[in-house]
Design a protein around this motif. Sequence first.
Motif, PDB file in Angstrom:
ATOM      1  N   PRO A   1      -0.540   4.120   7.382  1.00  0.00           N
ATOM      2  CA  PRO A   1      -1.495   5.228   7.368  1.00  0.00           C
ATOM      3  C   PRO A   1      -2.101   5.431   8.755  1.00  0.00           C
TER       4      PRO A   1
ATOM      5  N   ASP B   1       7.551   5.989  -0.068  1.00  0.00           N
ATOM      6  CA  ASP B   1       6.132   5.732  -0.325  1.00  0.00           C
ATOM      7  C   ASP B   1       5.683   4.335   0.067  1.00  0.00           C
TER       8      ASP B   1
ATOM      9  N   MET C   1       0.839  -1.190   0.000  1.00  0.00           N
ATOM     10  CA  MET C   1       0.000   0.000   0.000  1.00  0.00           C
ATOM     11  C   MET C   1       0.886   1.256   0.000  1.00  0.00           C
ATOM     12  N   LYS C   2       0.643   2.158  -0.939  1.00  0.00           N
ATOM     13  CA  LYS C   2       1.397   3.400  -0.997  1.00  0.00           C
ATOM     14  C   LYS C   2       0.888   4.371   0.069  1.00  0.00           C
ATOM     15  N   ILE C   3       1.840   5.038   0.739  1.00  0.00           N
ATOM     16  CA  ILE C   3       1.460   6.024   1.741  1.00  0.00           C
ATOM     17  C   ILE C   3       2.084   7.367   1.390  1.00  0.00           C
TER      18      ILE C   3
ATOM     19  N   ARG D   1      -0.713   9.115   5.566  1.00  0.00           N
ATOM     20  CA  ARG D   1      -2.043   8.797   5.042  1.00  0.00           C
ATOM     21  C   ARG D   1      -1.908   8.007   3.745  1.00  0.00           C
ATOM     22  N   LYS D   2      -2.982   7.377   3.324  1.00  0.00           N
ATOM     23  CA  LYS D   2      -2.973   6.668   2.052  1.00  0.00           C
ATOM     24  C   LYS D   2      -2.804   7.675   0.909  1.00  0.00           C
ATOM     25  N   SER D   3      -2.062   7.273  -0.105  1.00  0.00           N
ATOM     26  CA  SER D   3      -1.919   8.117  -1.287  1.00  0.00           C
ATOM     27  C   SER D   3      -3.265   8.230  -2.000  1.00  0.00           C
ATOM     28  N   GLU D   4      -3.627   9.447  -2.398  1.00  0.00           N
ATOM     29  CA  GLU D   4      -4.880   9.697  -3.104  1.00  0.00           C
ATOM     30  C   GLU D   4      -4.589  10.552  -4.333  1.00  0.00           C
TER      31      GLU D   4
END
Length: 392
Positions: free
Chosen positions: A145, A99, A1-3, A219-222
């Motif tokens: 995250p 990331d 999961m990218k952060i 946080r999660k990448s958006e």
Amino acid sequence: MKIFAEVFTKSLTKKGEELCGDSVEVVQSEDGIIAVMADGLGSGVKASILSTLTVRIASTMIKNRASIEEVVKTLINTLPVCRVRQLAYSTFSILEINDDGEGRLFEFDNPPVIYIRDGKVLKLPYRELRVEERKILEYRFEAFPGDKIFLVSDGVIHAGVGGVLNVGWQWPNVAEYLQRLDRRRYFVSEMVDQLIKTCSHLYSGNPGDDTTVVGVGLRKSELITVLVGPPEDRSKDAEVVKKLIDSEGKKVVCGGTTANIVSRETGRKVVTNMDYADPAIPPVGSIEGIDLVTEGLITLSRCVEILRNFVNTYSFSPHFLDDIRKKKDGASMLADLLVNRSTHIRFLVGRAVNPAHRNAYLPEGASDKLKIVEELAQILKKCGKRVYIELY
């Protein structure tokens, strides 16, 4: 999961000094962040010079993959020697997170990191390094995250010493205070703000030492992809629309002609909302699968104005647009999406010129679409976002 790591910082300058002896440098790279905080020997101009050199040298070298040994040796050989104390000295904390959530932290004579996860302060394992007779602590960790990381200078844990508190605030008390704020669901920016205000109160408004707080929120990448204007070459219409539709995350279309191109290429109808939430801003529309459809230059110009006023006036906060979020005009909705609901923003900018944009009633400078997008990108970068612009 990218952060994604968002960094917020605030400082107090020691009473009687014009310059803060603490410095912070934050470097955004393509795959993570580097944040360096330094506390120069003493206070005032000399301390400011020492700490500024430290953060600039350390952040640049770490970005270029130098080892901590090389960084420390360079600092020792570069920092100017204090004539009074015959020392070239600045404490530092160097935080690096990529990331994928892989993190490392190097500490030299600064208060220990405060790492919070799920409302609890974590005790991170570390190892001691010896570099040029200096003890460096190295932490390695995996970030997730929701994690929050705080770096503080001596001024924080010494707040109130000899006054409100006999021996200062002390690290365990500061950690407990931040833990309580986290349990009350404060955002990192708000926690930084509350901590620095409390320090100021403990100093009775007259800081006895330079005081700095650096807060890092994970946080999660958006991703948000924003299509602005039609391509200069009409044969590129299908390619650009496909890139928008296939992109991950949220999707925004700015411009009436642009919306019609998206509608034609996808076979999805454009529905216009004729309710003017703000009479000065054209109404929004909707297309199936698109999160926001707005008018073009007037809306973008107003969005730039909203964000420009913010960065010039207020401290950064993930929810600074709470009052604007209640508004339903296109500019406010776009500003909310870009700042509150994204970490990475990609602008797909068509270079076709619309004759209607040569209109005397448009805001000054609004006829240059690319300039507006570039200014918007610069403002978003100041808010810690990663921004990319592709031209068509």
